[in-house]
Design a protein around this motif. Structure first.
Motif, mmCIF file in Angstrom:
data_model
loop_
_atom_site.group_PDB
_atom_site.id
_atom_site.type_symbol
_atom_site.label_atom_id
_atom_site.label_comp_id
_atom_site.label_asym_id
_atom_site.label_seq_id
_atom_site.Cartn_x
_atom_site.Cartn_y
_atom_site.Cartn_z
ATOM 1 N N ALA A 54 32.630 39.137 35.293
ATOM 2 C CA ALA A 54 33.369 40.344 35.678
ATOM 3 C C ALA A 54 32.431 41.531 35.841
ATOM 4 O O ALA A 54 32.512 42.290 36.817
ATOM 5 C CB ALA A 54 34.453 40.649 34.643
ATOM 6 N N VAL A 55 31.521 41.702 34.890
ATOM 7 C CA VAL A 55 30.570 42.809 34.942
ATOM 8 C C VAL A 55 29.631 42.673 36.142
ATOM 9 O O VAL A 55 29.399 43.632 36.888
ATOM 10 C CB VAL A 55 29.755 42.883 33.627
ATOM 11 N N LEU A 56 29.103 41.489 36.346
ATOM 12 C CA LEU A 56 28.172 41.260 37.457
ATOM 13 C C LEU A 56 28.863 41.430 38.804
ATOM 14 O O LEU A 56 28.256 41.916 39.769
ATOM 15 C CB LEU A 56 27.566 39.857 37.354
ATOM 16 N N SER A 57 30.129 41.049 38.886
ATOM 17 C CA SER A 57 30.880 41.201 40.132
ATOM 18 C C SER A 57 31.075 42.667 40.484
ATOM 19 O O SER A 57 31.019 43.049 41.657
ATOM 20 C CB SER A 57 32.241 40.492 40.027
ATOM 21 N N ALA A 58 31.299 43.499 39.471
ATOM 22 C CA ALA A 58 31.400 44.943 39.719
ATOM 23 C C ALA A 58 30.048 45.506 40.130
ATOM 24 O O ALA A 58 29.948 46.336 41.047
ATOM 25 C CB ALA A 58 31.916 45.644 38.462
ATOM 26 N N GLN A 59 28.998 45.039 39.469
ATOM 27 C CA GLN A 59 27.657 45.540 39.762
ATOM 28 C C GLN A 59 27.199 45.170 41.167
ATOM 29 O O GLN A 59 26.572 45.981 41.853
ATOM 30 C CB GLN A 59 26.659 44.993 38.733
ATOM 31 N N ALA A 132 47.577 45.549 41.944
ATOM 32 C CA ALA A 132 46.924 44.317 42.383
ATOM 33 C C ALA A 132 46.134 43.677 41.249
ATOM 34 O O ALA A 132 46.106 42.451 41.100
ATOM 35 C CB ALA A 132 46.005 44.594 43.572
ATOM 36 N N VAL A 133 45.488 44.510 40.436
ATOM 37 C CA VAL A 133 44.721 44.003 39.292
ATOM 38 C C VAL A 133 45.662 43.419 38.239
ATOM 39 O O VAL A 133 45.435 42.326 37.718
ATOM 40 C CB VAL A 133 43.858 45.124 38.668
ATOM 41 N N ARG A 182 37.301 38.484 41.165
ATOM 42 C CA ARG A 182 38.088 39.201 42.177
ATOM 43 C C ARG A 182 38.598 40.538 41.646
ATOM 44 O O ARG A 182 38.556 41.560 42.349
ATOM 45 C CB ARG A 182 39.278 38.337 42.620
ATOM 46 N N ALA A 183 39.093 40.551 40.416
ATOM 47 C CA ALA A 183 39.635 41.794 39.852
ATOM 48 C C ALA A 183 38.554 42.859 39.743
ATOM 49 O O ALA A 183 38.816 44.048 39.972
ATOM 50 C CB ALA A 183 40.259 41.515 38.490
ATOM 51 N N SER A 184 37.338 42.462 39.411
ATOM 52 C CA SER A 184 36.245 43.432 39.329
ATOM 53 C C SER A 184 35.898 43.987 40.703
ATOM 54 O O SER A 184 35.547 45.167 40.834
ATOM 55 C CB SER A 184 35.008 42.779 38.693
ATOM 56 N N ALA A 185 35.986 43.147 41.724
ATOM 57 C CA ALA A 185 35.772 43.632 43.090
ATOM 58 C C ALA A 185 36.833 44.664 43.455
ATOM 59 O O ALA A 185 36.549 45.665 44.129
ATOM 60 C CB ALA A 185 35.797 42.465 44.071
ATOM 61 N N LEU A 186 38.057 44.456 42.966
ATOM 62 C CA LEU A 186 39.145 45.392 43.257
ATOM 63 C C LEU A 186 38.921 46.742 42.570
ATOM 64 O O LEU A 186 39.089 47.792 43.194
ATOM 65 C CB LEU A 186 40.485 44.800 42.807
ATOM 66 N N ILE A 187 38.532 46.714 41.289
ATOM 67 C CA ILE A 187 38.336 47.999 40.612
ATOM 68 C C ILE A 187 37.096 48.712 41.153
ATOM 69 O O ILE A 187 36.974 49.929 41.019
ATOM 70 C CB ILE A 187 38.268 47.856 39.073
#
Length: 326
Positions: A54-59, A132-133, A182-187
């Motif tokens: 999750a963290v890496l996806s946001a980064q 969506a999240v 996916r949720a991290s991409a959304l936020i």
């Protein structure tokens, strides 16, 4: 293999430290008993792979906000909740090298703390105020429940097909990895193309994680595995190595395999015989090759991202998923 693991751990040590702090700070139970039982499963050596993804996806989507560490705890709380519930359903005696929580305390307490962790995950998701999240988290819990029910309903059935097995692990494991990415991409407010790519990456990593987990059941090293060897078979769960080998075996060997599988208290020598037959009929090799194909898909999806440290780590995690031994 160990070198790759150590490289990854060194590159993400700060993120893992922040995740560990967030897991403790955001638990927020009102009763000490909840802390004790939740801590028994949460802080007993978990890999933290789901929150890390999750963290890496946001980064990788260039999001700089700090909330992602708190947000990432959702996926570890969900995972821990399912472990508490599953160990009770499966009558498991060991988890991560320790006695299962329902044996240390009692069945009702283990169930209710699992429920608390599910609710805590949803509460953290609600803070995002993004429908969506919240929908993703709700769908994850629904899918994981249905996957476990599906698997439970097919326990001990020797006619379980590969397609049905894949559907079970899609629901019970892959959707959690997929949702974390996916949720991290959304936020992070990433473009749809990148959101879809991360979702596909997480989905394939999740499938592989479960397939390799199922392969690891066919080891004689309880210490490395952290649970009783042959646990899946003793619980009546047919996994891909067995499904494939049963389909390929001749009549005599299939009868031998069926006898061992049906005997929930099989001896170590019987288990060794079964492992030999899984190798003989290609169940182990087939599972490994299928996992390799899914890792290739996972890595290919990241092509939409420019080269960066998070991308490099995600690629390394994909490679490590195939060779991990615990």
């Amino acid at each position: 293999m160990q070198d790759l693991k150590n490289k990854i751990l060194d590159m993400v040590k700060d993120d893992l430290a922040a995740i560990e702090i967030a897991l403790k700070q955001n638990l927020n139970p009102q009763l000490d008993l909840v802390s004790e039982i939740a801590g028994h499963i949460l802080f007993s050596g978990g890999k933290r792979l789901r929150p890390l993804l999750a963290v890496l996806s946001a980064q990788i989507c260039d999001w700089k906000g700090d909330y992602v560490k708190t947000f990432s705890t959702i996926f570890e709380y969900l995972h821990a909740a399912t472990l508490l519930h599953d160990d009770l359903v499966d009558e498991a005696t060991m988890r991560r090298g320790k006695p299962a929580a329902h044996l240390v305390w009692d069945n009702p307490s283990a169930v209710l703390v699992g429920d608390f962790l599910l609710a805590r995950a949803l509460s953290i998701a609600a803070v995002t105020q993004q429908p969506a999240v919240i929908e993703i988290i709700a769908q994850i819990t629904e899918n994981m429940s249905q996957g476990e029910i599906h698997q439970l309903s097919r326990k001990g059935n020797l006619d379980l097909a590969e397609a049905e097995y894949m559907e079970i692990i899609r629901r019970k494991t892959a959707v959690l990895f997929q949702g974390a990415c996916r949720a991290s991409a959304l936020i992070a407010e990433a473009p749809k193309e990148k959101e879809a790519a991360l979702a596909e990456y997480g989905f394939n990593i999740g499938l592989v994680f479960q397939m390799i987990d199922d392969l690891l059941d066919y080891t004689l090293d309880t210490h490395a595995l952290g649970k009783v060897v042959g646990a899946d078979l003793k619980e009546g769960k047919l996994t891909l190595p067995v499904i494939y080998a049963l389909r390929a075996a001749d009549g005599k060997d299939r009868l031998v395999m069926e006898k061992i599988i049906k005997d929930k208290n099989f001896a170590v020598n019987d288990f060794k015989t079964l492992i030999e037959l899984l190798h003989k009929y290609g169940g182990i090799t087939y599972t490994q090759k299928l996992a390799q194909n899914h890792i290739k898909k996972a890595k290919n999806t990241l092509a939409v991202f420019e080269n960066s440290k998070p991308k490099k780590i995600l690629m390394m995690i994909a490679d490590y998923s195939l060779v991990r031994q615990a």
